[in-house]
Enzyme design. Structure first.
Site, PDB file in Angstrom:
ATOM      1  N   ALA A 235      -7.809  44.026  15.517  1.00 13.43           N
ATOM      2  CA  ALA A 235      -8.405  45.265  16.462  1.00 13.43           C
ATOM      3  C   ALA A 235      -7.254  46.127  17.098  1.00 13.43           C
ATOM      4  O   ALA A 235      -7.825  47.333  17.052  1.00 13.43           O
ATOM      5  CB  ALA A 235      -9.088  44.423  17.804  1.00 13.43           C
ATOM      6  N   TYR A 236      -6.344  45.755  17.525  1.00  8.17           N
ATOM      7  CA  TYR A 236      -5.342  46.603  18.310  1.00  8.17           C
ATOM      8  C   TYR A 236      -4.989  47.517  16.937  1.00  8.17           C
ATOM      9  O   TYR A 236      -4.853  48.817  17.159  1.00  8.17           O
ATOM     10  CB  TYR A 236      -4.063  45.883  18.391  1.00  8.17           C
ATOM     11  CG  TYR A 236      -2.833  46.739  19.167  1.00  8.17           C
ATOM     12  CD1 TYR A 236      -2.881  47.213  20.190  1.00  8.17           C
ATOM     13  CD2 TYR A 236      -1.881  46.978  18.029  1.00  8.17           C
ATOM     14  CE1 TYR A 236      -1.756  47.874  20.762  1.00  8.17           C
ATOM     15  CE2 TYR A 236      -0.885  47.798  18.592  1.00  8.17           C
ATOM     16  CZ  TYR A 236      -0.814  48.381  19.705  1.00  8.17           C
ATOM     17  OH  TYR A 236       0.279  49.112  20.376  1.00  8.17           O
TER      18      TYR A 236
END
Length: 351
Positions: A235-236
Protein backbone atom coordinates in the site's frame (compact mmCIF):
# COMPACT_ATOMS: atom_id res chain seq x y z
CA UNK A 1 -14.38 33.50 -29.13
CA UNK A 2 -12.46 35.71 -26.72
CA UNK A 3 -10.25 38.33 -28.27
CA UNK A 4 -7.11 39.83 -26.80
CA UNK A 5 -5.87 43.34 -26.42
CA UNK A 6 -2.32 44.39 -25.92
CA UNK A 7 -2.73 47.57 -23.90
CA UNK A 8 -5.47 50.03 -24.80
CA UNK A 9 -7.18 49.85 -21.39
CA UNK A 10 -4.14 48.96 -19.52
CA UNK A 11 -2.49 51.92 -17.91
CA UNK A 12 -3.36 51.95 -14.21
CA UNK A 13 -4.87 55.15 -12.87
CA UNK A 14 -3.47 57.10 -9.89
CA UNK A 15 -4.09 55.80 -6.39
CA UNK A 16 -7.73 55.79 -5.39
CA UNK A 17 -6.90 56.17 -1.69
CA UNK A 18 -4.33 55.21 0.89
CA UNK A 19 -5.82 51.71 0.95
CA UNK A 20 -5.84 51.14 -2.82
CA UNK A 21 -3.05 50.84 -5.32
CA UNK A 22 -4.55 51.41 -8.77
CA UNK A 23 -7.42 50.31 -10.96
CA UNK A 24 -8.20 49.01 -14.42
CA UNK A 25 -11.32 49.68 -16.41
CA UNK A 26 -13.41 46.73 -17.57
CA UNK A 27 -15.00 47.20 -21.01
CA UNK A 28 -18.37 47.44 -19.22
CA UNK A 29 -17.11 50.59 -17.50
CA UNK A 30 -16.68 49.04 -14.06
CA UNK A 31 -13.45 49.69 -12.17
CA UNK A 32 -11.29 46.82 -10.96
CA UNK A 33 -9.07 47.92 -8.10
CA UNK A 34 -5.83 46.24 -7.09
CA UNK A 35 -4.84 46.81 -3.47
CA UNK A 36 -1.29 47.70 -2.48
CA UNK A 37 -1.22 44.64 -0.23
CA UNK A 38 -1.92 42.40 -3.21
CA UNK A 39 1.24 43.39 -4.98
CA UNK A 40 4.17 44.17 -2.73
CA UNK A 41 6.77 45.24 -5.27
CA UNK A 42 7.41 48.89 -6.10
CA UNK A 43 4.12 50.39 -7.16
CA UNK A 44 5.65 52.85 -9.64
CA UNK A 45 7.09 49.87 -11.51
CA UNK A 46 3.74 48.13 -11.50
CA UNK A 47 1.94 51.26 -12.66
CA UNK A 48 4.17 51.48 -15.71
CA UNK A 49 3.63 47.90 -16.85
CA UNK A 50 1.61 47.08 -19.92
CA UNK A 51 -0.66 44.09 -19.47
CA UNK A 52 -1.31 41.87 -22.48
CA UNK A 53 -3.44 38.90 -23.49
CA UNK A 54 -6.35 39.80 -21.19
CA UNK A 55 -9.75 38.68 -22.57
CA UNK A 56 -11.91 41.73 -23.28
CA UNK A 57 -15.33 40.07 -23.22
CA UNK A 58 -15.26 37.98 -20.04
CA UNK A 59 -17.19 38.78 -16.85
CA UNK A 60 -15.75 41.20 -14.32
CA UNK A 61 -14.50 38.51 -11.91
CA UNK A 62 -12.60 36.51 -14.53
CA UNK A 63 -11.30 39.76 -16.03
CA UNK A 64 -9.98 40.86 -12.63
CA UNK A 65 -8.44 37.43 -12.01
CA UNK A 66 -6.70 37.55 -15.40
CA UNK A 67 -5.14 40.94 -14.68
CA UNK A 68 -3.98 39.90 -11.21
CA UNK A 69 -2.57 36.64 -12.56
CA UNK A 70 -0.51 38.49 -15.15
CA UNK A 71 0.78 40.94 -12.57
CA UNK A 72 1.67 38.13 -10.18
CA UNK A 73 3.38 36.11 -12.89
CA UNK A 74 5.67 39.09 -13.54
CA UNK A 75 6.84 38.17 -10.06
CA UNK A 76 9.49 39.53 -7.80
CA UNK A 77 12.78 37.66 -7.94
CA UNK A 78 13.27 35.19 -5.10
CA UNK A 79 16.24 36.03 -2.97
CA UNK A 80 17.29 34.39 0.29
CA UNK A 81 16.50 34.04 3.08
CA UNK A 82 13.63 31.84 1.99
CA UNK A 83 10.45 31.07 3.86
CA UNK A 84 10.13 27.29 3.99
CA UNK A 85 7.28 25.04 5.11
CA UNK A 86 7.82 21.32 5.70
CA UNK A 87 5.00 18.93 6.57
CA UNK A 88 5.72 15.97 8.84
CA UNK A 89 8.79 17.76 10.14
CA UNK A 90 9.06 16.99 13.84
CA UNK A 91 11.30 13.97 13.26
CA UNK A 92 13.20 12.03 10.62
CA UNK A 93 14.08 13.55 7.27
CA UNK A 94 11.57 16.39 7.70
CA UNK A 95 13.27 17.57 10.89
CA UNK A 96 16.72 17.18 9.32
CA UNK A 97 15.63 19.29 6.33
CA UNK A 98 14.30 21.96 8.70
CA UNK A 99 17.65 22.15 10.50
CA UNK A 100 19.57 22.40 7.25
CA UNK A 101 17.39 25.24 5.93
CA UNK A 102 17.85 27.05 9.24
CA UNK A 103 21.63 26.57 9.01
CA UNK A 104 21.42 28.27 5.59
CA UNK A 105 19.72 31.27 7.21
CA UNK A 106 16.15 30.58 6.08
CA UNK A 107 12.89 30.84 8.04
CA UNK A 108 11.09 27.55 8.65
CA UNK A 109 7.57 26.45 9.57
CA UNK A 110 7.28 22.89 10.87
CA UNK A 111 4.09 20.95 11.48
CA UNK A 112 2.82 17.55 12.55
CA UNK A 113 -0.44 15.99 13.65
CA UNK A 114 0.99 15.84 17.19
CA UNK A 115 0.82 19.17 19.02
CA UNK A 116 3.24 17.86 21.65
CA UNK A 117 5.89 16.97 19.08
CA UNK A 118 5.48 20.33 17.37
CA UNK A 119 5.96 22.19 20.64
CA UNK A 120 9.02 20.15 21.57
CA UNK A 121 10.61 20.45 18.12
CA UNK A 122 10.01 24.20 17.88
CA UNK A 123 11.58 24.68 21.30
CA UNK A 124 14.68 22.67 20.32
CA UNK A 125 15.11 24.48 17.02
CA UNK A 126 14.61 27.91 18.58
CA UNK A 127 17.25 27.17 21.18
CA UNK A 128 19.71 26.49 18.37
CA UNK A 129 18.63 28.99 15.71
CA UNK A 130 16.64 31.71 17.48
CA UNK A 131 12.95 32.43 17.96
CA UNK A 132 12.73 34.74 14.96
CA UNK A 133 13.42 31.94 12.45
CA UNK A 134 11.22 29.02 13.57
CA UNK A 135 7.44 28.60 13.75
CA UNK A 136 5.33 25.51 14.27
CA UNK A 137 1.70 24.45 14.38
CA UNK A 138 -0.35 21.29 14.57
CA UNK A 139 -1.62 20.08 11.21
CA UNK A 140 -3.10 16.77 10.11
CA UNK A 141 -2.61 16.79 6.35
CA UNK A 142 -5.53 14.39 5.94
CA UNK A 143 -7.91 17.14 7.07
CA UNK A 144 -8.62 19.92 4.60
CA UNK A 145 -9.54 22.38 7.35
CA UNK A 146 -6.23 21.73 9.12
CA UNK A 147 -4.27 22.52 5.96
CA UNK A 148 -6.29 25.68 5.34
CA UNK A 149 -5.53 26.72 8.92
CA UNK A 150 -1.86 26.01 8.24
CA UNK A 151 -1.95 28.46 5.32
CA UNK A 152 -3.63 31.05 7.53
CA UNK A 153 -0.95 30.51 10.18
CA UNK A 154 1.79 31.01 7.60
CA UNK A 155 0.27 34.17 6.16
CA UNK A 156 -0.16 35.63 9.64
CA UNK A 157 3.41 34.92 10.77
CA UNK A 158 5.53 34.98 7.59
CA UNK A 159 3.17 36.49 4.96
CA UNK A 160 4.27 34.01 2.27
CA UNK A 161 6.06 30.71 1.61
CA UNK A 162 8.75 30.31 -1.06
CA UNK A 163 9.35 26.57 -0.64
CA UNK A 164 6.66 24.11 0.47
CA UNK A 165 7.90 20.55 1.02
CA UNK A 166 5.29 17.79 1.26
CA UNK A 167 7.11 15.31 3.46
CA UNK A 168 4.32 13.93 5.67
CA UNK A 169 3.92 10.22 5.03
CA UNK A 170 3.05 7.00 6.80
CA UNK A 171 3.44 3.25 6.51
CA UNK A 172 1.46 2.77 9.75
CA UNK A 173 4.72 1.18 10.99
CA UNK A 174 3.48 -2.03 9.44
CA UNK A 175 5.50 -4.43 7.29
CA UNK A 176 3.33 -7.39 6.35
CA UNK A 177 1.60 -8.83 3.27
CA UNK A 178 -1.44 -6.88 2.12
CA UNK A 179 -3.77 -9.77 3.03
CA UNK A 180 -2.73 -9.31 6.67
CA UNK A 181 -3.12 -5.53 6.74
CA UNK A 182 -5.94 -4.08 8.83
CA UNK A 183 -8.50 -1.65 7.50
CA UNK A 184 -7.15 0.97 9.89
CA UNK A 185 -3.58 0.61 8.61
CA UNK A 186 -4.64 0.83 4.96
CA UNK A 187 -6.75 3.91 5.61
CA UNK A 188 -3.86 5.52 7.50
CA UNK A 189 -1.41 4.93 4.65
CA UNK A 190 -3.68 5.99 1.79
CA UNK A 191 -5.22 9.05 3.45
CA UNK A 192 -1.86 10.38 4.61
CA UNK A 193 0.24 9.67 1.53
CA UNK A 194 -2.31 10.25 -1.23
CA UNK A 195 -5.25 12.33 0.05
CA UNK A 196 -3.06 14.41 2.35
CA UNK A 197 -0.63 15.18 -0.46
CA UNK A 198 -3.47 16.26 -2.76
CA UNK A 199 -4.94 18.57 -0.13
CA UNK A 200 -1.55 20.13 0.59
CA UNK A 201 -0.80 20.66 -3.10
CA UNK A 202 -4.21 22.24 -3.63
CA UNK A 203 -3.79 24.73 -0.81
CA UNK A 204 -0.14 25.44 -1.61
CA UNK A 205 -0.96 26.24 -5.24
CA UNK A 206 -3.85 28.48 -4.21
CA UNK A 207 -1.62 30.42 -1.84
CA UNK A 208 1.45 30.64 -4.05
CA UNK A 209 -0.39 31.67 -7.21
CA UNK A 210 -1.42 34.84 -5.37
CA UNK A 211 2.06 35.62 -4.05
CA UNK A 212 4.16 38.22 -5.87
CA UNK A 213 7.17 35.90 -5.43
CA UNK A 214 5.29 32.81 -6.56
CA UNK A 215 6.55 29.58 -5.04
CA UNK A 216 8.00 26.10 -5.39
CA UNK A 217 6.34 22.89 -4.17
CA UNK A 218 8.38 19.73 -3.61
CA UNK A 219 6.63 16.37 -3.28
CA UNK A 220 8.75 13.70 -1.60
CA UNK A 221 8.62 10.25 -3.17
CA UNK A 222 9.56 6.93 -1.58
CA UNK A 223 9.95 3.21 -2.18
CA UNK A 224 7.71 2.20 -5.06
CA UNK A 225 7.79 5.56 -6.82
CA UNK A 226 9.85 4.08 -9.67
CA UNK A 227 7.36 1.28 -10.23
CA UNK A 228 9.40 -1.44 -8.56
CA UNK A 229 7.49 -3.82 -6.27
CA UNK A 230 7.38 -3.21 -2.52
CA UNK A 231 6.46 -6.55 -0.90
CA UNK A 232 5.37 -6.27 2.75
CA UNK A 233 4.39 -2.64 2.25
CA UNK A 234 2.44 -2.75 -0.99
CA UNK A 235 0.00 0.00 0.00
CA UNK A 236 2.83 2.38 0.84
CA UNK A 237 4.57 1.65 -2.49
CA UNK A 238 1.34 2.20 -4.40
CA UNK A 239 0.80 5.60 -2.79
CA UNK A 240 4.39 6.66 -3.47
CA UNK A 241 4.01 5.63 -7.10
CA UNK A 242 1.02 7.98 -7.19
CA UNK A 243 3.20 10.87 -5.97
CA UNK A 244 5.08 10.94 -9.26
CA UNK A 245 1.87 10.83 -11.28
CA UNK A 246 0.26 13.58 -9.23
CA UNK A 247 3.29 15.83 -9.65
CA UNK A 248 3.29 15.34 -13.42
CA UNK A 249 -0.44 16.02 -13.59
CA UNK A 250 -0.10 19.22 -11.58
CA UNK A 251 2.77 20.36 -13.79
CA UNK A 252 0.53 19.80 -16.83
CA UNK A 253 -2.41 21.61 -15.21
CA UNK A 254 -0.31 24.65 -14.36
CA UNK A 255 0.96 24.80 -17.95
CA UNK A 256 -2.58 24.43 -19.25
CA UNK A 257 -3.73 27.31 -17.04
CA UNK A 258 -0.66 29.35 -17.98
CA UNK A 259 0.38 29.64 -14.33
CA UNK A 260 4.04 30.58 -14.45
CA UNK A 261 4.73 31.60 -10.88
CA UNK A 262 4.16 28.20 -9.21
CA UNK A 263 6.32 25.17 -9.97
CA UNK A 264 5.83 21.61 -8.66
CA UNK A 265 8.86 19.33 -8.29
CA UNK A 266 9.69 15.83 -7.09
CA UNK A 267 12.18 15.21 -4.31
CA UNK A 268 13.74 11.81 -3.69
CA UNK A 269 15.70 11.27 -0.45
CA UNK A 270 16.39 7.61 -1.15
CA UNK A 271 16.67 5.21 1.79
CA UNK A 272 16.90 7.16 5.05
CA UNK A 273 17.57 5.55 8.42
CA UNK A 274 14.37 6.80 10.02
CA UNK A 275 12.15 4.93 12.48
CA UNK A 276 9.84 4.14 9.58
CA UNK A 277 12.54 2.35 7.59
CA UNK A 278 14.24 0.64 10.50
CA UNK A 279 10.98 -0.78 11.84
CA UNK A 280 10.89 -3.09 8.82
CA UNK A 281 14.49 -4.29 9.10
CA UNK A 282 13.69 -7.82 10.19
CA UNK A 283 14.63 -9.82 7.10
CA UNK A 284 18.01 -10.66 5.60
CA UNK A 285 17.21 -8.77 2.40
CA UNK A 286 16.04 -5.67 4.28
CA UNK A 287 19.17 -5.58 6.42
CA UNK A 288 21.39 -5.95 3.36
CA UNK A 289 19.85 -3.04 1.46
CA UNK A 290 19.64 -0.76 4.49
CA UNK A 291 23.33 -1.31 5.24
CA UNK A 292 24.34 -0.84 1.61
CA UNK A 293 22.09 2.02 0.50
CA UNK A 294 20.66 3.90 3.47
CA UNK A 295 22.04 7.11 4.97
CA UNK A 296 21.15 9.10 8.10
CA UNK A 297 18.65 11.98 7.71
CA UNK A 298 21.37 14.57 8.36
CA UNK A 299 23.53 13.31 5.48
CA UNK A 300 20.60 13.31 3.06
CA UNK A 301 19.46 16.78 4.12
CA UNK A 302 22.97 18.21 3.66
CA UNK A 303 22.79 17.17 0.01
CA UNK A 304 19.15 18.01 -0.73
CA UNK A 305 18.81 21.48 0.79
CA UNK A 306 21.50 23.25 -1.32
CA UNK A 307 19.97 21.67 -4.42
CA UNK A 308 16.48 22.79 -3.43
CA UNK A 309 17.63 26.34 -2.63
CA UNK A 310 19.49 26.64 -5.93
CA UNK A 311 16.21 26.50 -7.86
CA UNK A 312 14.69 29.79 -6.62
CA UNK A 313 18.16 31.33 -6.40
CA UNK A 314 18.71 30.71 -10.11
CA UNK A 315 15.21 31.90 -10.97
CA UNK A 316 14.36 28.55 -12.51
CA UNK A 317 10.74 27.87 -13.45
CA UNK A 318 11.35 24.38 -14.84
CA UNK A 319 10.12 21.35 -12.89
CA UNK A 320 12.93 19.23 -11.49
CA UNK A 321 13.40 15.82 -9.91
CA UNK A 322 16.10 16.03 -7.26
CA UNK A 323 17.47 12.61 -6.27
CA UNK A 324 19.88 11.81 -3.47
CA UNK A 325 20.22 8.11 -4.31
CA UNK A 326 20.65 7.92 -8.08
CA UNK A 327 20.66 4.62 -9.96
CA UNK A 328 24.37 4.94 -10.66
CA UNK A 329 25.15 5.57 -7.01
CA UNK A 330 23.02 2.62 -5.89
CA UNK A 331 24.65 0.20 -8.34
CA UNK A 332 28.09 1.45 -7.37
CA UNK A 333 27.46 0.85 -3.67
CA UNK A 334 25.97 -2.60 -4.31
CA UNK A 335 29.01 -3.50 -6.41
CA UNK A 336 31.37 -2.29 -3.68
CA UNK A 337 29.55 -4.43 -1.16
CA UNK A 338 29.59 -7.57 -3.30
CA UNK A 339 33.18 -7.11 -4.45
CA UNK A 340 34.82 -5.73 -1.31
CA UNK A 341 32.36 -6.24 1.53
CA UNK A 342 31.87 -2.48 1.93
CA UNK A 343 29.29 -1.29 4.47
CA UNK A 344 28.67 -4.74 5.92
CA UNK A 345 26.89 -4.37 9.27
CA UNK A 346 26.98 -0.58 8.88
CA UNK A 347 23.69 -0.10 10.73
CA UNK A 348 22.39 -3.60 11.38
CA UNK A 349 24.08 -6.87 12.19
CA UNK A 350 23.57 -9.19 9.24
CA UNK A 351 23.27 -12.95 9.59
Amino acid sequence: MASSSSSSLLSPSPFLSRNHGFFFSHPSGRRISICKSEYSSSLPAVRSRQISNIPRNGDVNSYSASIKAELFQQREPMVPPYNVLITGSTKGIGYALAKQFLKAGDNVVICSRSAERVESSVQSLREEFGEQHVWGTKCDVREGEDVKNLVTFVQKNLKYIDIWINNAGSNAYSFKPLVEASDEDLIEVVTTNALGLMICCREAIKMMSNQPRGGHIFNIDGAGSDGRPTPRFAAYGATKRSVVHLTKSLQAELRMQDVKNVVVHNLSPGMVTTDLLMSGANTKQAKFFINVLAEPPEVVAEYLVPNIRSIPTNGSTRPTYIRFLTGLKAYSQIFSRLAFGARRNKYLLED
